[in-house]
Design a protein around this motif. Structure first.
Motif, PDB file in Angstrom:
ATOM      1  N   THR A 171       8.409  -0.859  -2.939  1.00 54.01           N
ATOM      2  CA  THR A 171       8.631  -2.487  -2.635  1.00 54.01           C
ATOM      3  C   THR A 171       7.387  -3.049  -2.157  1.00 54.01           C
ATOM      4  N   PRO A 172       7.053  -4.416  -2.438  1.00 51.18           N
ATOM      5  CA  PRO A 172       5.863  -5.032  -2.095  1.00 51.18           C
ATOM      6  C   PRO A 172       5.781  -5.118  -0.659  1.00 51.18           C
ATOM      7  N   LYS A 173       6.765  -4.615  -0.005  1.00 53.99           N
ATOM      8  CA  LYS A 173       6.378  -4.425   1.595  1.00 53.99           C
ATOM      9  C   LYS A 173       6.123  -3.187   1.837  1.00 53.99           C
ATOM     10  N   GLY A 174       5.952  -2.103   1.045  1.00 55.99           N
ATOM     11  CA  GLY A 174       5.513  -0.778   1.176  1.00 55.99           C
ATOM     12  C   GLY A 174       6.622   0.145   1.424  1.00 55.99           C
ATOM     13  N   GLU A 175       7.903  -0.056   1.162  1.00 56.89           N
ATOM     14  CA  GLU A 175       9.028   0.526   1.445  1.00 56.89           C
ATOM     15  C   GLU A 175       9.101   1.424   0.171  1.00 56.89           C
ATOM     16  N   VAL A 176       9.322   2.865   0.456  1.00 58.87           N
ATOM     17  CA  VAL A 176       9.280   3.985  -0.879  1.00 58.87           C
ATOM     18  C   VAL A 176      10.950   4.006  -0.830  1.00 58.87           C
ATOM     19  N   LEU A 177      11.457   3.548  -2.236  1.00 64.46           N
ATOM     20  CA  LEU A 177      12.666   3.675  -2.440  1.00 64.46           C
ATOM     21  C   LEU A 177      13.045   5.011  -3.001  1.00 64.46           C
ATOM     22  N   ASN A 178      14.179   5.624  -2.574  1.00 63.95           N
ATOM     23  CA  ASN A 178      14.405   6.937  -3.029  1.00 63.95           C
ATOM     24  C   ASN A 178      15.750   7.244  -3.463  1.00 63.95           C
ATOM     25  N   ALA A 179      16.286   8.639  -3.962  1.00 60.65           N
ATOM     26  CA  ALA A 179      17.747   8.744  -4.160  1.00 60.65           C
ATOM     27  C   ALA A 179      18.600   8.647  -2.754  1.00 60.65           C
ATOM     28  N   GLN A 180      17.632   8.954  -1.421  1.00 55.90           N
ATOM     29  CA  GLN A 180      18.344   9.328  -0.412  1.00 55.90           C
ATOM     30  C   GLN A 180      18.671   7.640   0.226  1.00 55.90           C
ATOM     31  N   ASN A 181      17.812   6.977  -0.015  1.00 54.14           N
ATOM     32  CA  ASN A 181      18.079   5.627   0.522  1.00 54.14           C
ATOM     33  C   ASN A 181      18.623   4.360  -0.224  1.00 54.14           C
ATOM     34  N   ILE A 182      18.655   4.487  -1.609  1.00 51.99           N
ATOM     35  CA  ILE A 182      18.972   3.322  -2.550  1.00 51.99           C
ATOM     36  C   ILE A 182      20.253   2.862  -2.607  1.00 51.99           C
ATOM     37  N   LYS A 229       0.682 -10.564   6.487  1.00 49.66           N
ATOM     38  CA  LYS A 229      -0.692  -9.840   6.428  1.00 49.66           C
ATOM     39  C   LYS A 229      -0.147  -8.123   6.730  1.00 49.66           C
ATOM     40  N   ALA A 230       0.703  -8.075   7.772  1.00 52.01           N
ATOM     41  CA  ALA A 230       1.109  -6.733   8.080  1.00 52.01           C
ATOM     42  C   ALA A 230       1.982  -5.915   6.806  1.00 52.01           C
ATOM     43  N   ASP A 231       2.709  -6.534   6.184  1.00 51.04           N
ATOM     44  CA  ASP A 231       3.402  -5.891   5.075  1.00 51.04           C
ATOM     45  C   ASP A 231       2.282  -5.754   4.049  1.00 51.04           C
TER      46      ASP A 231
END
Length: 148
Positions: free
Chosen positions: A88-99, A129-131
């Motif tokens: 995501t643009p906020k740096g969150e990695v999406l994967n099969a475990q969290n989607i 800015k932190a995102d």
């Protein structure tokens, strides 16, 4: 290759910077033309205004070794099923475990907002800015993992 759901992406400039450093191709997908650097690593695909047209094109290009950048959770789910990495643009990695949890939460929030229309419930918090910094770090990590 980085595939960007570009219509409302707040981190396009950051994507270009990291892509140039890694010499990684970037494809922007949007309903209409978006300004972008005139560089051989950057290409733009205009999907038109049909519902999910850009999403369908992104999924068609998705697969192992590709990274999809999007806030669109249904698109993220489809890209993951095609074998792509998703960020995501906020740096969150999406994967099969969290989607699955993310999709369920999204659906619940849509229902809550519909049920209390006019009550002042807002959407996601503003982009900070932190995102942006978190995104840059996550993008670099994911590209290293993908071997880019």
């Amino acid at each position: 290759m980085i595939l960007v759901d570009a219509d409302a992406c707040p981190v396009k400039d950051e994507i270009y910077t990291v892509a140039f450093r890694h010499k990684c191709p970037v494809r922007l997908f949007a309903g209409q033309y978006l300004r972008h650097p005139d560089h051989p690593l950057i290409t733009m695909t205009m999907a038109g205004d049909a519902f999910d047209a850009a999403d369908d094109l992104i999924v068609a290009e998705s697969g192992p070794g590709t990274l999809v950048i999007t806030t669109d959770l249904p698109l993220a789910d489809r890209a993951l099923k095609a074998g792509a990495a998703v960020l995501t643009p906020k740096g969150e990695v999406l994967n099969a475990q969290n989607i699955g949890v993310r999709l369920a939460t999204r659906d619940l929030m849509v229902d809550l907002r519909a049920g209390i229309e006019g009550q002042g419930i807002g959407g996601p918090r503003p982009f900070t800015k932190a995102d942006r910094s978190t995104f840059l770090q996550a993008l670099d990590r994911v590209l290293h993992k993908l071997g880019a």
